[in-house]
Design an enzyme around this catalytic site. Structure first.
Site, PDB file in Angstrom:
ATOM      1  N   GLU A 141     -12.080   8.718   9.596  1.00 24.90           N
ATOM      2  CA  GLU A 141     -11.502   9.978  10.001  1.00 24.90           C
ATOM      3  C   GLU A 141     -10.369  10.423   8.953  1.00 24.90           C
ATOM      4  O   GLU A 141     -10.185  11.564   8.898  1.00 24.90           O
ATOM      5  CB  GLU A 141     -10.749   9.880  11.423  1.00 24.90           C
ATOM      6  CG  GLU A 141     -11.770   9.415  12.610  1.00 24.90           C
ATOM      7  CD  GLU A 141     -10.966   9.304  13.789  1.00 24.90           C
ATOM      8  OE1 GLU A 141      -9.801   9.029  13.905  1.00 24.90           O
ATOM      9  OE2 GLU A 141     -11.481  10.020  14.785  1.00 24.90           O
TER      10      GLU A 141
ATOM     11  N   ASP B 191     -11.190   2.677  22.653  1.00 26.51           N
ATOM     12  CA  ASP B 191     -12.129   2.253  21.526  1.00 26.51           C
ATOM     13  C   ASP B 191     -11.479   0.843  20.962  1.00 26.51           C
ATOM     14  O   ASP B 191     -11.420   0.549  19.807  1.00 26.51           O
ATOM     15  CB  ASP B 191     -12.475   3.163  20.366  1.00 26.51           C
ATOM     16  CG  ASP B 191     -13.035   2.661  19.132  1.00 26.51           C
ATOM     17  OD1 ASP B 191     -13.906   1.624  19.439  1.00 26.51           O
ATOM     18  OD2 ASP B 191     -12.980   2.986  18.085  1.00 26.51           O
TER      19      ASP B 191
HETATM   20  N1  ADP Z   1      -0.200   1.853  10.701  1.00 22.44           N
HETATM   21  C1  ADP Z   1      -0.877   1.313   9.576  1.00 22.44           C
HETATM   22  N2  ADP Z   1      -0.427   0.357   8.936  1.00 22.44           N
HETATM   23  C2  ADP Z   1      -1.124  -0.319   7.921  1.00 22.44           C
HETATM   24  N3  ADP Z   1      -2.401   0.021   7.698  1.00 22.44           N
HETATM   25  C3  ADP Z   1      -3.232   0.879   8.431  1.00 22.44           C
HETATM   26  C4  ADP Z   1      -2.524   1.694   9.659  1.00 22.44           C
HETATM   27  N4  ADP Z   1      -3.054   2.293  10.076  1.00 22.44           N
HETATM   28  C5  ADP Z   1      -4.302   2.540   9.508  1.00 22.44           C
HETATM   29  N5  ADP Z   1      -4.154   1.319   8.441  1.00 22.44           N
HETATM   30  C6  ADP Z   1      -5.434   1.102   7.583  1.00 22.44           C
HETATM   31  O1  ADP Z   1      -6.277   2.387   7.135  1.00 22.44           O
HETATM   32  C7  ADP Z   1      -7.568   1.920   7.899  1.00 22.44           C
HETATM   33  C8  ADP Z   1      -8.074   2.906   8.700  1.00 22.44           C
HETATM   34  O2  ADP Z   1      -7.159   3.567   9.676  1.00 22.44           O
HETATM   35  P1  ADP Z   1      -7.804   3.914  10.958  1.00 22.44           P
HETATM   36  O3  ADP Z   1      -6.664   4.577  11.697  1.00 22.44           O
HETATM   37  O4  ADP Z   1      -8.508   2.894  11.736  1.00 22.44           O
HETATM   38  O5  ADP Z   1      -9.047   5.005  10.727  1.00 22.44           O
HETATM   39  P2  ADP Z   1      -9.956   5.891  11.369  1.00 22.44           P
HETATM   40  O6  ADP Z   1      -9.432   6.362  12.506  1.00 22.44           O
HETATM   41  O7  ADP Z   1     -10.123   7.034  10.373  1.00 22.44           O
HETATM   42  O8  ADP Z   1     -11.226   4.886  11.377  1.00 22.44           O
HETATM   43  C9  ADP Z   1      -7.520   0.719   8.843  1.00 22.44           C
HETATM   44  O9  ADP Z   1      -8.469  -0.077   8.963  1.00 22.44           O
HETATM   45  C10 ADP Z   1      -6.266  -0.029   8.246  1.00 22.44           C
HETATM   46  O10 ADP Z   1      -6.753  -0.843   7.078  1.00 22.44           O
HETATM   47 MG    MG Z   2      -9.606   6.485  14.712  1.00 20.78          MG
END
Ligand code: ADP
Ligand code: MG
Length: 255
Positions: A22, A138
């Protein structure tokens, strides 16, 4: 370097920390301990209302176990880009702890006590989400992060199902291996997720932890090859002696 606006102040993004389906997550210059998630351009208008509602509710200050959206981030013209959240650093995704091979590499000192301690902390973090009025929806092995002291942090909180003033902001996705039987075959974008659904995913995560990465629905089915999602949907739980005639599934070898 991309410029972002938080409140009335301008900041620059620093290094890329992660990338998901995303958007992208960056560190922020001058705001250590915090990160910004910038949505892919096509998703911004779809997510803006939900993120503003989550920020307005003050979810981020209710717990630090979850990287909830804390502030809105825009570009210089005020267009919505994403949000600021707690930067979770020094943590590894849960699957790197429960699979023995990566455990050796990323958690070389982890013994069974550490595993049980982590399992308890995962349950606590999930319970905390429910206390704040959200459902994870999820829940999966990448959204749960574990530190070297067995503490846990949850990320991807903007995907959680959230309700405010009678309006429901759904969780539109799910991973089949963590999805309870009753949700398989349903349209996840529109079905209402419940705490019980999360508890199924939590149980899958804890089973993985306690049994060296084994999925609770692993087994040998006497019929045609089926996926793990199918095994869940068809209730083919093999680790029960009393039900083997009904499930036609026996535990995997070496059990
Ligand atoms: N608060 C956070 N602190 C550190 N790393 C983060 C954080 N949020 C996301 N990430 C990193 O970014 C990646 C993508 O974030 P995520 O929210 O899961 O994305 P999406 O919802 O787009 O799939 C995660 O797998 C992690 O490695
Ligand atoms: Mg997400």
């Amino acid at each position: 370097m991309q410029e972002i606006v938080i409140g009335n102040s301008r900041f620059s993004v620093a290094e890329l920390i992660g990338k998901g389906g995303e958007g992208e997550v960056y560190a922020i210059k001058g705001r250590s301990g915090q990160a910004v998630k910038i949505y892919n351009a096509g998703l911004r208008s779809k997510r803006e209302d939900k993120v503003r509602a989550m920020v307005g509710e003050g979810l981020a200050i209710k717990t630090d176990l979850v990287a909830y959206p804390g502030e809105i981030v825009t570009d210089n013209q005020g267009n919505f880009l994403g949000f600021v959240m707690r930067l979770v650093s020094g943590y590894r995704p849960l699957h790197e702890l429960y699979s023995p091979k990566s455990r050796q590499r990323y958690f070389p000192k982890a013994d069974y006590r550490f595993i049980v301690h982590t399992a308890l902390n995962v349950a606590r973090a999930v319970g905390k989400v429910h206390q704040t009025g959200c459902v994870i929806g999820d829940l999966n092995h990448s959204g749960v992060l574990v530190a070297q002291d067995a503490t846990v942090a949850l990320i991807d909180a903007d995907s959680f199902q959230f309700r405010l003033n009678g309006k429901s902001y759904p969780c539109v996705v799910g991973v089949p291996d963590f999805t309870p039987p009753e949700l398989h075959g349903k349209n996840l974008a529109s079905v209402e997720r419940t705490i019980e659904h999360d508890n199924f995913g939590l149980a899958v995560a804890i089973f993985h932890l306690l049994f060296m990465g084994r999925h609770p629905y692993a087994g040998r089915y006497s019929g045609p090859d089926i996926s793990m999602g199918d095994a869940i949907a068809q209730n083919r739980f093999a680790f029960s002696l009393t039900r083997q005639s009904a499930t036609r599934t026996t535990p995997p070898p070496a059990h």
